[in-house]
Each structure stands twice: as structure tokens, then as C-alpha cells.
Enzyme design. Structure first.
Site, PDB file in Angstrom:
ATOM      1  N   LYS A  98       6.494   8.777  -3.916  1.00  0.00           N
ATOM      2  CA  LYS A  98       6.324   7.814  -2.827  1.00  0.00           C
ATOM      3  C   LYS A  98       5.508   8.420  -1.689  1.00  0.00           C
ATOM      4  O   LYS A  98       5.877   8.338  -0.521  1.00  0.00           O
ATOM      5  CB  LYS A  98       7.688   7.350  -2.330  1.00  0.00           C
ATOM      6  CG  LYS A  98       8.503   6.656  -3.409  1.00  0.00           C
ATOM      7  CD  LYS A  98       9.629   5.845  -2.826  1.00  0.00           C
ATOM      8  CE  LYS A  98      10.460   5.170  -3.892  1.00  0.00           C
ATOM      9  NZ  LYS A  98       9.753   4.275  -4.746  1.00  0.00           N
ATOM     10  N   CYS A  99       4.396   9.007  -2.035  1.00  0.00           N
ATOM     11  CA  CYS A  99       3.558   9.756  -1.094  1.00  0.00           C
ATOM     12  C   CYS A  99       2.159   9.147  -1.077  1.00  0.00           C
ATOM     13  O   CYS A  99       1.727   8.540  -2.055  1.00  0.00           O
ATOM     14  CB  CYS A  99       3.501  11.217  -1.563  1.00  0.00           C
ATOM     15  SG  CYS A  99       2.393  12.281  -0.631  1.00  0.00           S
TER      16      CYS A  99
END
Length: 181
Positions: free
Chosen positions: A34-35
């Protein structure tokens, strides 16, 4: 010392000696699902597919230390990577790359190749620099991992050749890989 002196935990919790990779060129990377750099999984898989028949391997170590951007179990991470990026390179157990709980492999990697700055041409460099300088004005002198998708290139003898920050152009990473194969 080479990286062959270390063992790591596979995704299933079993120990794996890195000596099993003798003779292979490795790219070791701490990842997160989730970057802002998560789309690099696509480029990593492309590199893996292009060079795996030449003795190239990618060792993926999910890490939740940066903005808690690798949430979930290793099974959930594996499912995400398969579904969104069809990754086939080996993924290991979630780890810490910094601090007292950092795994020994990462302690050695940062000892061998410290932080050398972000790519000034990347759009996220100013964001990372501002955030990191607020946390530690001297962050540039600290060899620790700064963010997700930091990569280490290891030659076929187990020596750390280069460190790439997440802002490095993947074409540059590929050139270094090609020079090792």
C-alpha cells in the site's frame, strides 16, 4: 563476509540459507503493498522474467516499518501480489529492516551500502526528503533503510554491489543487473 552467511525465514516460516543462491545475481528488496512505490512490483516482475534464465533472482521481503504500508498476513500479501502484479519471484516472511528487531541480513546490507541520497529527478524525492528531515535532520548520514522498495544488488559471489533507493529509475537498476549477468 558475504550474504551466504545468513539465513532468512521463508513465507511459510521455514528457515532458508542464502547459500542456496550461490552463483546467482540477486536483487534484495523490502516491499509494501500500500505504498506509492507498490507499482514497482510490475517492473520487478518484468526484470525477473527477463533475466531469471540467466541466474537472476529477486528476494522480496515485505516490511511494515514505513507508514504501516505492508499490512496483513503474508498470505494476504502473496494474494495481493499474485492478483495485481502476477509476481513469481520468491517472497519471504515479513521482516523489520531497521532498529533492534532488524534481521541480521539487513543489518549487514546497510553496513555494506549506506544511504547515498534519492534520485533528484523523481517526483517523490521532495516528499521523502521533507518527511525524513522532520523526523531526523541528519537522516542523510544514517545508513538505515529510508523507505519501501529499497533494493540491494548482490553479485554471483554474494557480495553487495549496489544499493538503489526507491526513487531510482528501474532502467538504471536493469543496467547494473545486466552488467552482473
Amino acid at each position: 563476509m558475504t550474504i551466504y552467511n545468513f539465513e532468512v525465514l521463508k513465507a511459510n516460516g521455514e528457515s532458508k540459507p542464502l547459500s542456496e543462491y550461490k552463483g546467482h545475481v540477486l536483487l534484495i528488496v523490502n516491499t509494501a503493498t500500500k505504498c506509492g512505490f507498490t507499482p514497482q512490483y510490475k517492473e520487478l516482475e518484468e526484470l525477473y522474467e527477463k533475466y531469471k534464465d540467466y541466474g537472476f533472482e529477486i528476494l522480496d521481503f515485505p516490511c511494515n516499518q514505513f507508514g504501516e504500508q505492508a499490512p496483513g498476513t503474508i498470505e494476504e500479501i502473496n494474494e495481493f501480489c499474485a492478483l495485481h502484479y502476477n509476481t513469481k519471484f520468491e517472497r519471504f516472511a515479513k521482516i523489520n529492516v531497521n532498529g533492534e528487531h532488524a534481521i541480521p541480513l539487513y543489518k549487514e546490507l546497510v553496513k555494506e551500502k549506506g544511504f547515498n541520497g534519492f534520485n533528484p529527478n523523481h517526483k517523490l524525492t521532495p516528499v521523502l526528503e521533507e518527511m525524513l528531515s522532520k523526523q531526523d535532520p541528519n537522516y542523510k548520514q544514517d545508513p538505515s533503510i529510508k523507505w519501501n522498495f529499497t533494493k540491494f544488488l548482490i553479485d554471483a559471489e554474494g557480495t553487495v554491489i549496489e544499493r538503489f533507493e526507491p526513487t531510482e529509475d528501474m532502467k538504471v537498476v536493469e543496467e547494473y543487473i545486466k552488467n552482473q549477468i
